[in-house]
Design a protein around this motif. Sequence first.
Motif, PDB file in Angstrom:
ATOM      1  N   SER A 114       1.505   5.832 -44.049  1.00 16.96           N
ATOM      2  CA  SER A 114       1.190   7.175 -43.535  1.00 16.96           C
ATOM      3  C   SER A 114       2.202   7.609 -42.478  1.00 16.96           C
ATOM      4  O   SER A 114       2.626   8.766 -42.439  1.00 16.96           O
ATOM      5  N   ILE A 115       2.627   6.661 -41.633  1.00 19.29           N
ATOM      6  CA  ILE A 115       3.617   6.979 -40.600  1.00 19.29           C
ATOM      7  C   ILE A 115       4.946   7.368 -41.250  1.00 19.29           C
ATOM      8  O   ILE A 115       5.605   8.331 -40.853  1.00 19.29           O
ATOM      9  N   LYS A 116       5.350   6.615 -42.274  1.00 19.38           N
ATOM     10  CA  LYS A 116       6.627   6.875 -42.942  1.00 19.38           C
ATOM     11  C   LYS A 116       6.631   8.233 -43.650  1.00 19.38           C
ATOM     12  O   LYS A 116       7.657   8.905 -43.736  1.00 19.38           O
ATOM     13  N   ARG A 117       5.475   8.616 -44.182  1.00 23.36           N
ATOM     14  CA  ARG A 117       5.402   9.860 -44.954  1.00 23.36           C
ATOM     15  C   ARG A 117       5.090  11.081 -44.098  1.00 23.36           C
ATOM     16  O   ARG A 117       5.158  12.210 -44.581  1.00 23.36           O
ATOM     17  N   PHE A 118       4.759  10.863 -42.839  1.00 24.75           N
ATOM     18  CA  PHE A 118       4.365  11.966 -41.968  1.00 24.75           C
ATOM     19  C   PHE A 118       5.535  12.948 -41.815  1.00 24.75           C
ATOM     20  O   PHE A 118       6.662  12.568 -41.521  1.00 24.75           O
ATOM     21  N   GLY A 119       5.243  14.220 -42.037  1.00 28.17           N
ATOM     22  CA  GLY A 119       6.246  15.270 -41.883  1.00 28.17           C
ATOM     23  C   GLY A 119       7.183  15.426 -43.057  1.00 28.17           C
ATOM     24  O   GLY A 119       8.104  16.236 -43.008  1.00 28.17           O
ATOM     25  N   LYS A 120       6.960  14.640 -44.124  1.00 30.23           N
ATOM     26  CA  LYS A 120       7.824  14.728 -45.299  1.00 30.23           C
ATOM     27  C   LYS A 120       7.174  15.566 -46.381  1.00 30.23           C
ATOM     28  O   LYS A 120       5.951  15.651 -46.479  1.00 30.23           O
ATOM     29  N   LYS A 121       8.008  16.180 -47.214  1.00 27.43           N
ATOM     30  CA  LYS A 121       7.543  17.049 -48.284  1.00 27.43           C
ATOM     31  C   LYS A 121       6.779  16.245 -49.331  1.00 27.43           C
ATOM     32  O   LYS A 121       7.201  15.166 -49.725  1.00 27.43           O
ATOM     33  N   SER A 122       5.682  16.799 -49.794  1.00 30.68           N
ATOM     34  CA  SER A 122       4.925  16.182 -50.882  1.00 30.68           C
ATOM     35  C   SER A 122       5.327  16.862 -52.177  1.00 30.68           C
ATOM     36  O   SER A 122       5.285  18.084 -52.297  1.00 30.68           O
ATOM     37  N   ILE A 123       5.792  16.047 -53.150  1.00 39.18           N
ATOM     38  CA  ILE A 123       6.224  16.614 -54.426  1.00 39.18           C
ATOM     39  C   ILE A 123       5.422  15.993 -55.556  1.00 39.18           C
ATOM     40  O   ILE A 123       4.891  14.893 -55.443  1.00 39.18           O
ATOM     41  N   SER A 124       5.346  16.741 -56.652  1.00 37.38           N
ATOM     42  CA  SER A 124       4.611  16.251 -57.825  1.00 37.38           C
ATOM     43  C   SER A 124       5.441  15.197 -58.546  1.00 37.38           C
ATOM     44  O   SER A 124       6.634  15.027 -58.300  1.00 37.38           O
ATOM     45  N   GLU A 125       4.798  14.503 -59.483  1.00 43.72           N
ATOM     46  CA  GLU A 125       5.493  13.471 -60.251  1.00 43.72           C
ATOM     47  C   GLU A 125       6.634  14.081 -61.068  1.00 43.72           C
ATOM     48  O   GLU A 125       7.730  13.510 -61.151  1.00 43.72           O
TER      49      GLU A 125
END
Length: 531
Positions: A114-125
């Motif tokens: 969760s820390i690593k992904r915080f603030g990063k764009k969420s993209i679909s598969e």
Amino acid sequence: MPPKPSNRDDFSSQTKLMLEKRVGGVCSKPDCRSYTSGAHTNPDKSSSIGVAAHIRAAAQGGPRYDPSLTTVQRKSISNGIWLCQSCARLIDTDPARFPVTLLLEWKKTAEDTSIKRFGKKSISESEHNNEVMVAFGRGMLANATGGTSDPSAILSVIKGHERNLSELDPRLEVRLRSYESGSCIYEIGAKPGTTPSLNLLLINTPVVVDKVRQLKEFGKSTELPPESYKIEGSPLIEELFRHGEKANLILTGKNKDLETVVSFKNESGAEFELATFSTELSIGSKGGTIYGKALSGLITLELTYFNEGGSKFNLSFSINSWVGMRADKLQYFAKFKKLLNFLSASQTTNIVIELHHSVEPIILNSSDNISLENFIANLKDTIEIIDYSRVISAKLPQAVKFKNTQLSEDEYHMLLECHDRLTRSSSICPAGHVFCTGLISSDLPEQYKHFPNDGFQQAICQMKGQPVELNVLGNRVLAPALTAIIERFELAMFCPLSPPEQRQPHFQLTASENTTLSWEFDPKGSWKLLS
């Protein structure tokens, strides 16, 4: 009537909300990772399948109950883990399979992710796959044209592919070890701090049983064909086999790296160092196995030692790494020629293997002549054929690619003959050797009429052949016509008395003392690479 007081140490609403937020609302089970909240069809509502589960039970008699904890400790955030409803039920139905230590690992991994992904764009598969394909295409184009400012473009794509696969099962790490003959070889291992559990189902056959025994007793890596196994319990494995591909399974134990030196020592004490390289030591219940490849995979060492004493090893030579290379630019070819000269000049030779793991190296000096004889025989045959072929390929206007060294007996003798004709100027023939016999009318060489008149001691006879096709490292090569030149010979003419039908003038060309035979290829002809 007021409600009965509960004997459960439940989490507060604030603790539940914090558990959910600390993992981004995602289930903490590594092979689940499901989103636990989302929109509802009613615009005024939301849906949730998330549960703030207790790691150590909230009440006596519950799964993983720890009587040493206080009420405050049981209700604290440190005793909670955020899961989806299915995973929350699963961990409580089989506490032995999901102990406290495992759940704490899940929790830490989920929070770290969760820390690593915080603030990063969420993209679909599909977006993710498209980005990978675009990056791969750019990398391949840059690599092909040599116009990239980033020489690691292809490597970056490979690393992205590895990370994409690893995300399917956060317990496991994936590495694309190599790509051979159109097949990817993946190395899959446990991530640090995790103890993943997979179900490996094996078909009970004598071959499979023996391979697994070798792995258990000596740590020896084993390769199982696809029809002999099945793996369950990981979405990563399911993805690799999603399209029905079949793959061999390579099982290895825990390995330690060893610096290894392989040398040859003859009867006079002279040594020839073949290679210094890294090998892997795998340990089993009855001994261990040391395995490694050197000189770009041309040399393979496999050594097995036994706890009760003794060892056996095999040193092999393979040309697979040379396939596709230019015949005149084969890596380490000069070194193998020097080794072959060293072995040929020695009466007895031992293999000396040095293993450097601790302060004092372990030195194994083998006198296993059977293993060494096989190695030398294979090396000699292969290097000899390549050496002959390189001499011939140097006559061609274009480079010859190495394909193989497979030759029939006739092809070998033709290759050897052409090599000798190119490298030897002439040879003395034994007196009395008959070169040819035939009818004067048709078979006598045309040059007979042009013999000089100062005696046979200076006579020269030329016999021209036809162009010949050769197998040169798996390539078809057409050599020019070959001419035999015989100097200082004897020519006898005779007529057989019987049978009557053969009473015609004959000749016989014979070597005398100091007769020489030399060869030359037609200077007007050309060497051609056919395929």
